[in-house]
Design a protein around this motif. Structure first.
Motif, PDB file in Angstrom:
ATOM      1  N   TYR A  69     -36.074 -60.983  12.612  1.00  0.00           N
ATOM      2  CA  TYR A  69     -37.461 -60.481  11.824  1.00  0.00           C
ATOM      3  C   TYR A  69     -37.893 -59.333  12.283  1.00  0.00           C
ATOM      4  CZ  TYR A  69     -41.702 -62.031   9.080  1.00  0.00           C
ATOM      5  OH  TYR A  69     -42.579 -62.300   8.193  1.00  0.00           O
ATOM      6  N   HIS A  70     -38.380 -59.239  13.803  1.00  0.00           N
ATOM      7  CA  HIS A  70     -38.963 -58.012  14.152  1.00  0.00           C
ATOM      8  C   HIS A  70     -38.061 -57.554  15.382  1.00  0.00           C
ATOM      9  CE1 HIS A  70     -42.205 -60.182  12.084  1.00  0.00           C
ATOM     10  NE2 HIS A  70     -42.356 -58.953  11.657  1.00  0.00           N
ATOM     11  N   GLN A  71     -36.830 -57.827  15.483  1.00  0.00           N
ATOM     12  CA  GLN A  71     -36.130 -57.365  16.528  1.00  0.00           C
ATOM     13  C   GLN A  71     -36.645 -57.644  18.170  1.00  0.00           C
ATOM     14  OE1 GLN A  71     -36.464 -55.267  13.775  1.00  0.00           O
ATOM     15  NE2 GLN A  71     -34.991 -56.780  13.154  1.00  0.00           N
ATOM     16  N   TRP A  72     -37.422 -58.509  18.451  1.00  0.00           N
ATOM     17  CA  TRP A  72     -37.681 -59.060  19.790  1.00  0.00           C
ATOM     18  C   TRP A  72     -36.329 -59.427  20.402  1.00  0.00           C
ATOM     19  CZ3 TRP A  72     -42.591 -61.788  21.699  1.00  0.00           C
ATOM     20  CH2 TRP A  72     -43.874 -61.148  21.367  1.00  0.00           C
ATOM     21  N   THR A  73     -36.043 -58.932  21.492  1.00  0.00           N
ATOM     22  CA  THR A  73     -34.766 -59.232  22.008  1.00  0.00           C
ATOM     23  C   THR A  73     -34.758 -59.861  23.386  1.00  0.00           C
ATOM     24  OG1 THR A  73     -34.112 -56.933  21.176  1.00  0.00           O
ATOM     25  CG2 THR A  73     -32.823 -57.811  22.939  1.00  0.00           C
ATOM     26  N   TYR A  74     -33.960 -61.110  23.404  1.00  0.00           N
ATOM     27  CA  TYR A  74     -34.166 -61.669  24.827  1.00  0.00           C
ATOM     28  C   TYR A  74     -32.810 -61.656  25.412  1.00  0.00           C
ATOM     29  CZ  TYR A  74     -38.023 -63.692  22.029  1.00  0.00           C
ATOM     30  OH  TYR A  74     -39.075 -64.050  21.469  1.00  0.00           O
ATOM     31  N   GLU A  75     -32.980 -61.777  26.810  1.00  0.00           N
ATOM     32  CA  GLU A  75     -31.520 -61.965  27.704  1.00  0.00           C
ATOM     33  C   GLU A  75     -30.929 -63.468  27.554  1.00  0.00           C
ATOM     34  OE1 GLU A  75     -28.553 -61.238  28.940  1.00  0.00           O
ATOM     35  OE2 GLU A  75     -29.594 -59.399  30.042  1.00  0.00           O
ATOM     36  N   LEU A  76     -29.592 -63.826  27.842  1.00  0.00           N
ATOM     37  CA  LEU A  76     -29.042 -64.911  27.834  1.00  0.00           C
ATOM     38  C   LEU A  76     -29.619 -66.015  28.699  1.00  0.00           C
ATOM     39  CD1 LEU A  76     -25.360 -63.918  27.403  1.00  0.00           C
ATOM     40  CD2 LEU A  76     -26.850 -64.275  25.470  1.00  0.00           C
ATOM     41  N   ASP A  77     -30.411 -65.470  29.422  1.00  0.00           N
ATOM     42  CA  ASP A  77     -31.149 -66.545  30.337  1.00  0.00           C
ATOM     43  C   ASP A  77     -32.355 -66.836  29.876  1.00  0.00           C
ATOM     44  OD1 ASP A  77     -32.605 -64.217  31.088  1.00  0.00           O
ATOM     45  OD2 ASP A  77     -32.029 -64.332  33.077  1.00  0.00           O
ATOM     46  N   GLY A  78     -32.825 -66.272  28.526  1.00  0.00           N
ATOM     47  CA  GLY A  78     -34.189 -66.594  27.790  1.00  0.00           C
ATOM     48  C   GLY A  78     -35.287 -65.692  28.070  1.00  0.00           C
ATOM     49  N   ARG A  79     -35.308 -64.755  29.369  1.00  0.00           N
ATOM     50  CA  ARG A  79     -36.071 -63.723  29.387  1.00  0.00           C
ATOM     51  C   ARG A  79     -36.204 -62.671  28.084  1.00  0.00           C
ATOM     52  NH1 ARG A  79     -34.570 -60.070  33.418  1.00  0.00           N
ATOM     53  NH2 ARG A  79     -32.127 -60.963  33.109  1.00  0.00           N
ATOM     54  N   LEU A  80     -37.647 -62.415  27.858  1.00  0.00           N
ATOM     55  CA  LEU A  80     -37.813 -61.336  26.846  1.00  0.00           C
ATOM     56  C   LEU A  80     -37.605 -59.928  27.561  1.00  0.00           C
ATOM     57  CD1 LEU A  80     -38.892 -60.682  23.846  1.00  0.00           C
ATOM     58  CD2 LEU A  80     -41.280 -60.751  24.840  1.00  0.00           C
ATOM     59  N   LEU A  81     -36.801 -59.198  26.736  1.00  0.00           N
ATOM     60  CA  LEU A  81     -36.468 -57.874  27.318  1.00  0.00           C
ATOM     61  C   LEU A  81     -37.087 -56.654  26.396  1.00  0.00           C
ATOM     62  CD1 LEU A  81     -32.574 -58.212  27.646  1.00  0.00           C
ATOM     63  CD2 LEU A  81     -34.142 -58.527  29.532  1.00  0.00           C
ATOM     64  N   PHE A  82     -37.363 -57.071  25.246  1.00  0.00           N
ATOM     65  CA  PHE A  82     -37.998 -55.991  24.399  1.00  0.00           C
ATOM     66  C   PHE A  82     -38.758 -56.415  23.506  1.00  0.00           C
ATOM     67  CE2 PHE A  82     -37.525 -53.490  20.286  1.00  0.00           C
ATOM     68  CZ  PHE A  82     -38.055 -52.324  20.807  1.00  0.00           C
ATOM     69  N   ALA A  83     -39.827 -56.110  23.122  1.00  0.00           N
ATOM     70  CA  ALA A  83     -40.935 -56.414  21.820  1.00  0.00           C
ATOM     71  C   ALA A  83     -41.482 -55.340  21.444  1.00  0.00           C
ATOM     72  CB  ALA A  83     -42.031 -57.482  22.497  1.00  0.00           C
ATOM     73  N   GLY A  84     -40.768 -54.029  21.362  1.00  0.00           N
ATOM     74  CA  GLY A  84     -41.504 -53.010  20.812  1.00  0.00           C
ATOM     75  C   GLY A  84     -42.653 -52.248  21.737  1.00  0.00           C
ATOM     76  N   SER A  85     -43.033 -51.141  21.303  1.00  0.00           N
ATOM     77  CA  SER A  85     -44.071 -50.617  22.121  1.00  0.00           C
ATOM     78  C   SER A  85     -45.459 -50.328  21.254  1.00  0.00           C
ATOM     79  CB  SER A  85     -43.625 -48.806  21.717  1.00  0.00           C
ATOM     80  OG  SER A  85     -43.528 -48.377  20.244  1.00  0.00           O
ATOM     81  N   ASP A  86     -45.450 -51.597  20.277  1.00  0.00           N
ATOM     82  CA  ASP A  86     -46.896 -51.800  19.624  1.00  0.00           C
ATOM     83  C   ASP A  86     -47.602 -52.981  20.062  1.00  0.00           C
ATOM     84  OD1 ASP A  86     -46.383 -49.479  18.198  1.00  0.00           O
ATOM     85  OD2 ASP A  86     -45.327 -50.542  16.574  1.00  0.00           O
ATOM     86  N   MET A  87     -47.077 -53.546  20.968  1.00  0.00           N
ATOM     87  CA  MET A  87     -47.899 -54.922  21.550  1.00  0.00           C
ATOM     88  C   MET A  87     -48.934 -54.479  22.488  1.00  0.00           C
ATOM     89  SD  MET A  87     -46.034 -56.959  19.637  1.00  0.00           S
ATOM     90  CE  MET A  87     -47.104 -58.514  20.401  1.00  0.00           C
ATOM     91  N   GLY A  88     -49.361 -53.345  22.928  1.00  0.00           N
ATOM     92  CA  GLY A  88     -50.347 -53.198  23.731  1.00  0.00           C
ATOM     93  C   GLY A  88     -50.194 -52.940  25.126  1.00  0.00           C
ATOM     94  N   ASP A  89     -50.892 -52.147  25.774  1.00  0.00           N
ATOM     95  CA  ASP A  89     -50.476 -51.931  27.212  1.00  0.00           C
ATOM     96  C   ASP A  89     -50.583 -52.980  28.210  1.00  0.00           C
ATOM     97  OD1 ASP A  89     -50.427 -49.235  26.649  1.00  0.00           O
ATOM     98  OD2 ASP A  89     -52.483 -48.760  26.929  1.00  0.00           O
ATOM     99  N   ASP A  90     -51.532 -54.156  27.712  1.00  0.00           N
ATOM    100  CA  ASP A  90     -51.564 -55.283  28.588  1.00  0.00           C
ATOM    101  C   ASP A  90     -50.571 -56.567  28.300  1.00  0.00           C
ATOM    102  OD1 ASP A  90     -52.620 -56.120  26.086  1.00  0.00           O
ATOM    103  OD2 ASP A  90     -54.333 -56.874  27.220  1.00  0.00           O
ATOM    104  N   PHE A  91     -49.602 -56.396  27.399  1.00  0.00           N
ATOM    105  CA  PHE A  91     -48.602 -57.026  26.939  1.00  0.00           C
ATOM    106  C   PHE A  91     -47.581 -57.370  28.109  1.00  0.00           C
ATOM    107  CE2 PHE A  91     -44.560 -58.383  24.989  1.00  0.00           C
ATOM    108  CZ  PHE A  91     -44.879 -59.583  24.105  1.00  0.00           C
ATOM    109  N   ASP A  92     -47.562 -58.679  28.561  1.00  0.00           N
ATOM    110  CA  ASP A  92     -46.754 -59.166  29.643  1.00  0.00           C
ATOM    111  C   ASP A  92     -45.237 -59.599  28.984  1.00  0.00           C
ATOM    112  OD1 ASP A  92     -45.146 -59.925  31.736  1.00  0.00           O
ATOM    113  OD2 ASP A  92     -47.079 -61.133  32.694  1.00  0.00           O
TER     114      ASP A  92
END
Length: 428
Positions: free
Chosen positions: A120-143
């Motif tokens: 859908y929006h290309q959020w990318t996860y490692e095979l251990d479930g960690r979020l690796l990429f969510a784009g640059s538009d999620m805000g500076d405080d996005f963890d």
């Protein structure tokens, strides 16, 4: 600005849960269940929440995900799940749901990926479930660390993969340890799926299991199966003849000499495993009793290994022979619809067309599965009638069904916070 408290919607199944408890606690032991357990939408929802949402379920074999990035996916009711092989060979399971807006991540039933990428929006996860990429538009405080995939409990044993959707799953130690011991000669990491099939049966999942737990019907319904398989697998069965007991003693001595486990083992009512001889002269579940695969499984030295039968409630039964194995998975799709998946496994080095013919290998169980589908669907049609009322099981030939329903009732009542009537103290 004050935050308004969230008001939870009342559970629409409250009344149905209490009715379920009442029906189970008044159920006559040794009889089939009241009609709603086989066709009611609310009872189906309760089954999915309290049995398939709480117990350990068989989902597949480790050999189906042999390398890093291999995955299988399936839906347990409304819950899509992905099972994959991660780093260092570890098997992991996650809810197949993106943490962004909830889209399914993987839409294929199997495959191989380097990373898990939401379409859908290309959020990318490692095979251990960690979020690796969510784009640059999620805000500076996005963890990124707060939005990893939600894990699902997973256990592997003897080449089998089990998951539990429960927050705190039931204890699950004795059966995996026993399964590891029985399956060690098969070396299932070095097996592969030769062929598989999926049947959609227009019947309740419990009727599928009930049909499997007895062979009272076999002589009238399964001519192909009975070319190699006996109707019983226990020397204590009332149908066990002196000839069968002598054959068990003979084959058991052979299997002991090969250090291959074979004796009946039960883990409560949920699990049983036993290696039982096929008909004398048969070495595999084929039309003529001959080997279906010329390359034996694992470390086995003989094709004449009978059938290692493995039961895991609520959703699997299995047959392991010397040359191949057949595993079965049951997933409810609705109150009167069930998916039955069958997989035939062989040694990973077996070559199709040289060591085995898939059509010859699957013929017996294709026929048997279709025969069982028709029986279960006719059973469902009769149960839907206003004339239906619970009927008695044979305490000998249908003992397996009684055990299944005893397990089902105990687990469902436990998850509903009630007590099984069999556990009530009797006062003098």
């Amino acid at each position: 600005m004050t935050t308004q408290p969230i008001t939870l919607i009342d559970d629409p199944l409250v009344a149905a849960r209490q009715s379920t408890i009442d029906l189970l606690q008044s159920h006559r032991h040794g009889f089939s269940l009241p009609q709603p357990f086989y066709n009611d939408e609310r009872l189906h929802a309760i089954d999915m929440q309290e049995i398939f949402g709480q117990e350990w379920l068989f989902v597949g074999m480790t050999c189906e995900i042999p390398a890093k990035g291999n995955f299988i996916s399936l839906d347990i009711g409304d819950n899509p799940v992905i099972v994959l092989r991660g780093a260092e060979g570890k098997v992991a399971a996650f809810h197949n749901v993106c943490r962004h807006r909830g889209s399914r991540l993987c839409m294929k039933e199997k495959g191989k990926v380097a990373k898990l990428v939401c379409p859908y929006h290309q959020w990318t996860y490692e095979l251990d479930g960690r979020l690796l990429f969510a784009g640059s538009d999620m805000g500076d405080d996005f963890d990124l660390g707060e939005y990893g995939l939600k894990p699902v409990h997973v256990r592997t044993a003897g080449g089998f993969i089990f998951i539990s959707l429960a927050d705190v799953p039931p204890a699950f130690e004795e059966f995996p340890a026993t399964l590891d011991r029985y399956m060690a000669p098969y070396d299932m990491e070095n097996a592969k799926v030769a062929v598989e099939s999926t049947l959609i049966e227009e019947t309740n999942w419990k009727l599928v299991i009930e049909n499997n737990r007895e062979c009272y019907h076999c002589s009238g319904a399964h001519p192909e199966l009975l070319n190699s398989l006996m109707e019983f697998d226990d020397t204590e069965d009332p149908r066990a003849t002196p000839a069968y007991k002598a054959l068990v003693a003979k084959k058991g001595a052979d299997w002991d000499a090969q250090q291959v486990p074979w004796k009946m083992t039960r883990v409560g009512l949920q699990n049983r495993m036993t290696r039982t001889p096929l008909l004398d002269g048969a070495v595999s579940m084929t039309a003529d009793g001959r080997q279906a695969c010329q390359k034996l499984m694992g470390h086995l030295q003989s094709a004449d290994m009978g059938s290692l039968r493995i039961l895991h409630l609520p959703n699997s039964w299995n047959h392991f022979m010397g040359d191949h194995a057949v595993v079965f998975r049951v997933i409810p799709l609705g109150p009167q619809k069930t998916m039955v998946t069958t997989k035939w496994l062989v040694h990973k080095d077996a070559i199709e067309g040289i060591d085995y013919d898939p059509q010859a290998m699957r013929m017996v169980w294709d026929a048997t599965n279709d025969q069982d589908r028709k029986l279960a669907e006719e059973n469902q049609r009769g149960i839907n009638s206003k004339a239906y009322q619970p009927g008695p099981y044979s305490p000998t030939f249908e003992r397996g069904i009684i055990d299944f329903l005893d397990w089902y009732k105990e687990r469902l009542l436990s998850h509903l916070g009630a007590q099984s009537p069999q556990l009530y103290a009797v006062e003098s």
